[in-house]
Design a protein around this motif. Structure first.
Motif, PDB file in Angstrom:
ATOM      1  N   LYS A  36       0.608  -1.851   0.109  1.00 17.13           N
ATOM      2  CA  LYS A  36       0.312  -0.510   0.099  1.00 17.13           C
ATOM      3  C   LYS A  36       0.314   1.145   0.117  1.00 17.13           C
ATOM      4  O   LYS A  36       2.189   1.075   0.573  1.00 17.13           O
ATOM      5  N   ARG A  37       1.174   2.481  -0.833  1.00 15.26           N
ATOM      6  CA  ARG A  37       1.060   3.588  -1.234  1.00 15.26           C
ATOM      7  C   ARG A  37       0.802   4.632  -0.435  1.00 15.26           C
ATOM      8  O   ARG A  37      -0.823   4.576  -0.461  1.00 15.26           O
ATOM      9  N   LYS A  38       1.272   5.350   0.839  1.00 12.41           N
ATOM     10  CA  LYS A  38       0.369   6.600   1.100  1.00 12.41           C
ATOM     11  C   LYS A  38       1.531   7.655   1.501  1.00 12.41           C
ATOM     12  O   LYS A  38       2.303   7.895   1.625  1.00 12.41           O
ATOM     13  N   TRP A  39       1.212   8.854   0.679  1.00  9.98           N
ATOM     14  CA  TRP A  39       1.562  10.317   1.234  1.00  9.98           C
ATOM     15  C   TRP A  39       1.537  10.498   2.613  1.00  9.98           C
ATOM     16  O   TRP A  39       0.517  10.552   3.584  1.00  9.98           O
ATOM     17  N   ILE A  40       2.550  10.674   3.399  1.00  7.57           N
ATOM     18  CA  ILE A  40       2.577  11.311   4.765  1.00  7.57           C
ATOM     19  C   ILE A  40       2.804  12.802   5.046  1.00  7.57           C
ATOM     20  O   ILE A  40       4.357  12.837   3.981  1.00  7.57           O
ATOM     21  N   SER A  41       1.887  13.720   5.386  1.00  7.66           N
ATOM     22  CA  SER A  41       1.679  15.228   5.050  1.00  7.66           C
ATOM     23  C   SER A  41       3.216  15.698   6.467  1.00  7.66           C
ATOM     24  O   SER A  41       2.984  15.217   7.114  1.00  7.66           O
ATOM     25  N   SER A  42       4.035  16.938   6.219  1.00  8.43           N
ATOM     26  CA  SER A  42       4.580  17.218   7.267  1.00  8.43           C
ATOM     27  C   SER A  42       4.078  17.926   7.593  1.00  8.43           C
ATOM     28  O   SER A  42       3.851  18.634   9.342  1.00  8.43           O
ATOM     29  N   GLU A  43       2.935  18.869   7.573  1.00 11.85           N
ATOM     30  CA  GLU A  43       1.784  19.669   7.926  1.00 11.85           C
ATOM     31  C   GLU A  43       1.039  18.865   8.820  1.00 11.85           C
ATOM     32  O   GLU A  43      -0.452  19.947   9.673  1.00 11.85           O
ATOM     33  N   SER A  44       0.897  17.413   8.971  1.00 11.71           N
ATOM     34  CA  SER A  44      -0.366  17.006   9.788  1.00 11.71           C
ATOM     35  C   SER A  44       0.201  15.697  10.850  1.00 11.71           C
ATOM     36  O   SER A  44       1.348  15.470  10.744  1.00 11.71           O
ATOM     37  N   GLY A  45      -0.509  15.447  12.050  1.00  8.73           N
ATOM     38  CA  GLY A  45      -0.156  15.030  12.994  1.00  8.73           C
ATOM     39  C   GLY A  45       0.069  13.859  12.325  1.00  8.73           C
ATOM     40  O   GLY A  45      -0.306  12.830  11.305  1.00  8.73           O
ATOM     41  N   TRP A  46      -0.461  12.983  12.906  1.00  7.95           N
ATOM     42  CA  TRP A  46      -0.676  11.433  13.041  1.00  7.95           C
ATOM     43  C   TRP A  46      -1.718  10.928  12.076  1.00  7.95           C
ATOM     44  O   TRP A  46      -2.629  12.116  12.342  1.00  7.95           O
ATOM     45  N   GLN A  47      -1.002  10.167  11.053  1.00 16.46           N
ATOM     46  CA  GLN A  47      -1.883  10.060  10.030  1.00 16.46           C
ATOM     47  C   GLN A  47      -1.755   8.242   9.321  1.00 16.46           C
ATOM     48  O   GLN A  47      -1.288   7.722  10.006  1.00 16.46           O
ATOM     49  N   ARG A  48      -3.011   7.980   9.436  1.00 18.14           N
ATOM     50  CA  ARG A  48      -3.603   6.571   9.296  1.00 18.14           C
ATOM     51  C   ARG A  48      -2.780   6.111   7.912  1.00 18.14           C
ATOM     52  O   ARG A  48      -3.153   6.800   7.281  1.00 18.14           O
ATOM     53  N   ALA A  49      -2.281   5.396   8.098  1.00 14.28           N
ATOM     54  CA  ALA A  49      -0.976   4.410   7.068  1.00 14.28           C
ATOM     55  C   ALA A  49      -1.928   3.630   5.837  1.00 14.28           C
ATOM     56  O   ALA A  49      -1.690   3.050   4.797  1.00 14.28           O
ATOM     57  N   GLY A  50      -3.286   3.212   6.161  1.00 16.40           N
ATOM     58  CA  GLY A  50      -4.061   2.094   5.540  1.00 16.40           C
ATOM     59  C   GLY A  50      -4.377   1.282   6.200  1.00 16.40           C
ATOM     60  O   GLY A  50      -4.635   0.297   5.409  1.00 16.40           O
ATOM     61  N   VAL A  51      -3.667   0.752   6.983  1.00 16.39           N
ATOM     62  CA  VAL A  51      -2.526  -0.337   7.334  1.00 16.39           C
ATOM     63  C   VAL A  51      -3.506  -1.583   8.584  1.00 16.39           C
ATOM     64  O   VAL A  51      -3.085  -0.329   9.825  1.00 16.39           O
ATOM     65  N   PHE A  52      -4.337  -2.075   9.132  1.00 17.68           N
ATOM     66  CA  PHE A  52      -4.152  -2.314  10.516  1.00 17.68           C
ATOM     67  C   PHE A  52      -3.971  -4.052  10.393  1.00 17.68           C
ATOM     68  O   PHE A  52      -2.920  -4.742   9.726  1.00 17.68           O
ATOM     69  N   VAL A  53      -2.859  -3.464  11.483  1.00 19.77           N
ATOM     70  CA  VAL A  53      -1.516  -5.095  11.634  1.00 19.77           C
ATOM     71  C   VAL A  53      -1.943  -5.460  12.995  1.00 19.77           C
ATOM     72  O   VAL A  53      -3.294  -5.302  14.160  1.00 19.77           O
ATOM     73  N   GLU A  54      -1.789  -6.858  13.634  1.00 19.40           N
ATOM     74  CA  GLU A  54      -2.405  -7.785  14.256  1.00 19.40           C
ATOM     75  C   GLU A  54      -1.350  -8.178  14.721  1.00 19.40           C
ATOM     76  O   GLU A  54       0.104  -8.433  14.028  1.00 19.40           O
ATOM     77  N   PRO A  55      -0.789  -8.935  16.274  1.00 17.96           N
ATOM     78  CA  PRO A  55      -0.111  -9.409  17.070  1.00 17.96           C
ATOM     79  C   PRO A  55       0.864 -10.238  16.487  1.00 17.96           C
ATOM     80  O   PRO A  55      -0.062 -11.284  15.305  1.00 17.96           O
ATOM     81  N   GLY A  56       1.817 -10.425  15.773  1.00 14.43           N
ATOM     82  CA  GLY A  56       2.993 -11.160  14.695  1.00 14.43           C
ATOM     83  C   GLY A  56       2.859 -10.829  13.774  1.00 14.43           C
ATOM     84  O   GLY A  56       3.829 -11.586  13.135  1.00 14.43           O
ATOM     85  N   ASP A  57       2.212  -9.828  12.950  1.00 15.82           N
ATOM     86  CA  ASP A  57       2.584  -9.579  11.222  1.00 15.82           C
ATOM     87  C   ASP A  57       3.485  -8.783  11.470  1.00 15.82           C
ATOM     88  O   ASP A  57       4.446  -7.732  12.251  1.00 15.82           O
ATOM     89  N   LEU A  58       4.575  -9.240  10.481  1.00 17.90           N
ATOM     90  CA  LEU A  58       6.164  -8.986  10.092  1.00 17.90           C
ATOM     91  C   LEU A  58       5.873  -7.958   9.020  1.00 17.90           C
ATOM     92  O   LEU A  58       4.554  -8.240   8.075  1.00 17.90           O
ATOM     93  N   VAL A  59       5.898  -6.453   9.258  1.00 20.31           N
ATOM     94  CA  VAL A  59       5.215  -5.198   8.702  1.00 20.31           C
ATOM     95  C   VAL A  59       6.716  -4.346   7.985  1.00 20.31           C
ATOM     96  O   VAL A  59       7.292  -4.782   8.837  1.00 20.31           O
ATOM     97  N   ARG A  60       6.671  -3.488   6.440  1.00 25.88           N
ATOM     98  CA  ARG A  60       7.500  -3.322   5.703  1.00 25.88           C
ATOM     99  C   ARG A  60       7.682  -1.992   5.958  1.00 25.88           C
ATOM    100  O   ARG A  60       6.098  -1.913   5.110  1.00 25.88           O
TER     101      ARG A  60
END
Length: 159
Positions: A36-60
């Motif tokens: 999943k590709r996402k733009w993260i703005s420097s002008e906003s606080g915490w931004q959801r990346a559109g990914v929900f993770v669960e315990p044990g998931d290996l995330v890059r």
């Protein structure tokens, strides 16, 4: 009557296989391979990346483009790695999310756990929640920021 029951059974089985295919693990789907590709703005606080993770998931999470600055009038644009420590000393202090990292570093959060991402990170999720990302610069200090970082997020292995 038997043919109606047989048709109903076949329809139910076919619908069930569609549901099974739709709920296949993310690692088996083409979306996980692409990420999943996402733009993260420097002008906003915490931004959801559109990914929900669960315990044990290996995330890059990896930067694939963009640049940003914590003050477009005074400081250069940098990657998600953030500023050097030498440059960081010239930036007004007291606005970092993670004091142990330089301004401009990409940081992440799952629930309350905050961590450095930088230009790339692979981590095993310890708890479930939405992955959120932002620049290492507090909300009250975002007014002079500019730019955005493009990231790619992939679930490499489900726990």
């Amino acid at each position: 009557m038997r043919s109606k029951l047989a048709t109903l059974l076949l329809t139910t089985l076919a619908a069930g296989s569609c549901v099974l295919a739709a709920s296949a693990p993310a690692s088996a789907s083409s979306d996980a391979q692409v990420g999943k590709r996402k733009w993260i703005s420097s002008e906003s606080g915490w931004q959801r990346a559109g990914v929900f993770v669960e315990p044990g998931d290996l995330v890059r999470v990896q930067q694939v483009g963009g640049s940003w600055t914590v003050d477009h009038r005074k400081f250069d644009y940098v990657s998600a790695r953030g500023y050097t420590w030498r440059a960081d000393r010239h930036i007004a202090q007291g606005c970092k999310i993670l004091d142990s990292r330089t301004y401009g570093t990409l940081v992440g959060k799952v629930n309350g756990h905050v961590f450095k991402v930088g230009t790339g990170l692979v981590f095993r999720a310890q708890e479930e929640g939405f992955l959120e990302l932002r620049i290492n610069d507090a909300d009250r200090c975002l007014g002079d920021n500019d730019g955005a970082i493009r990231v790619k997020i992939s679930i490499l292995d489900e726990g």
